[in-house]
Design a protein around this motif. Structure first.
Motif, PDB file in Angstrom:
ATOM      1  N   SER A  78       0.830  -1.201   0.000  1.00 38.25           N
ATOM      2  CA  SER A  78       0.000   0.000   0.000  1.00 38.25           C
ATOM      3  C   SER A  78       0.866   1.252   0.000  1.00 38.25           C
ATOM      4  O   SER A  78       1.920   1.310   0.632  1.00 38.25           O
ATOM      5  N   THR A  79       0.403   2.250  -0.726  1.00 40.51           N
ATOM      6  CA  THR A  79       1.110   3.535  -0.762  1.00 40.51           C
ATOM      7  C   THR A  79       0.575   4.490   0.299  1.00 40.51           C
ATOM      8  O   THR A  79       1.121   5.574   0.479  1.00 40.51           O
ATOM      9  N   ASN A  81      -2.316   5.770  -0.044  1.00 37.73           N
ATOM     10  CA  ASN A  81      -3.322   6.530  -0.790  1.00 37.73           C
ATOM     11  C   ASN A  81      -4.262   5.517  -1.450  1.00 37.73           C
ATOM     12  O   ASN A  81      -3.892   4.876  -2.438  1.00 37.73           O
ATOM     13  N   ASP A  85      -3.606   3.325  -4.773  1.00 37.20           N
ATOM     14  CA  ASP A  85      -3.501   1.867  -4.671  1.00 37.20           C
ATOM     15  C   ASP A  85      -4.436   1.188  -5.670  1.00 37.20           C
ATOM     16  O   ASP A  85      -4.061   0.210  -6.325  1.00 37.20           O
ATOM     17  N   LYS A 129       2.576   6.686 -10.248  1.00 34.14           N
ATOM     18  CA  LYS A 129       3.127   6.102  -9.019  1.00 34.14           C
ATOM     19  C   LYS A 129       4.266   6.957  -8.486  1.00 34.14           C
ATOM     20  O   LYS A 129       4.405   7.163  -7.275  1.00 34.14           O
ATOM     21  N   PRO A 132       2.103  11.005  -7.317  1.00 32.54           N
ATOM     22  CA  PRO A 132       0.656  10.831  -7.099  1.00 32.54           C
ATOM     23  C   PRO A 132      -0.174  12.069  -7.399  1.00 32.54           C
ATOM     24  O   PRO A 132      -1.389  11.958  -7.611  1.00 32.54           O
TER      25      PRO A 132
END
Length: 239
Positions: A78-79, A81, A85, A129, A132
């Motif tokens: 997971s980022t 966000n 994602d 990515k 963002p």
């Protein structure tokens, strides 16, 4: 679901047996008839078992492939966000589907377009990515352009697999082939647009640096052009 195919070899074997039996045995007698019938049943079971055995091996291979295909992809970290994602996850699924379609579709021109679409899409997902803040720029791309493109390609794949030629099938395939050229250019423009703000920032930085360097005397003086000279030449260069 894959349809099971009945082996035809056992029937051919029994037919050949009866043909030979008719040549060498008096089939008009009950004993000969029953003997040939019993041998035919045995031959049928034997040949059918051999064919089924080969099918079982092929079936095992297909089952292994199906099992591999059904394996869930490794979870993407997971980022933080959720929207980003989801975009990354959907992007991976789209790229996987493009790869499958490329392997299914035999037409070299369509296959080449799919490869280009896949490469550009991958770069789009990577750009978002990495930054963002660019995510809002690809919402229309993710919500409409990409899924519609996959729909068109799947339709083309199904019609190509139909194995027949007709007005509807050929006409639709031609339209998809023509549209793919437009879609490739649109995807490339989408990727280029993602770098619009970067290009603007770089241009501003270059302009500011040029101004500062000139102010500090750290650049070479530009050559200037004067009017017509006494020697008849119309250009004079000065440092």
């Amino acid at each position: 679901m894959t349809a099971k195919r009945t082996p035809v070899a056992p029937f051919y074997a029994v037919g050949l047996l009866w043909l030979l039996g008719g040549l060498f045995l008096p089939l008009y007698t009950t004993a000969a008839y029953l003997l040939l019938a019993a041998v035919s049943a045995a031959v049928f079971l034997l040949v059918n078992g051999i064919c089924r055995g080969g099918g079982a091996v092929a079936g095992s291979s297909g089952a292994e492939k199906k099992e591999e295909a059904s394996k869930k992809p490794e979870p993407v970290p997971s980022t933080g966000n959720p929207e980003l994602d989801k975009a990354i996850k959907d992007g991976k699924l789209a790229l996987s589907e493009m790869k499958r379609l490329d392997e299914n579709i035999a037409d070299p021109g369509v296959s080449a377009d799919i490869v280009r679409l896949s490469r550009v899409s991958e770069k789009i997902f990577q750009a978002v990515k990495d930054d963002p803040d660019k995510l809002p720029q690809i919402r229309q791309f993710m919500n409409y352009y990409l899924p519609t493109t996959l729909k068109l390609l799947n339709t083309y794949d199904r019609m190509s697999g139909a194995g027949v030629s007709g007005e509807n099938i050929d006409g639709t395939k031609t339209k998809v082939e023509d549209m793919l050229k437009t879609i490739v250019r649109a995807f490339e423009k989408q990727l280029d647009a993602l770098y619009g703000s970067d290009a603007l920032d770089i241009s501003s930085d270059i302009q500011v640096m040029e101004t500062l360097l000139a102010r500090e005397g750290l650049t070479e003086p530009e050559m200037r052009a004067d009017g017509v000279q006494a020697d008849g030449t119309d250009i004079k260069l000065e440092l």
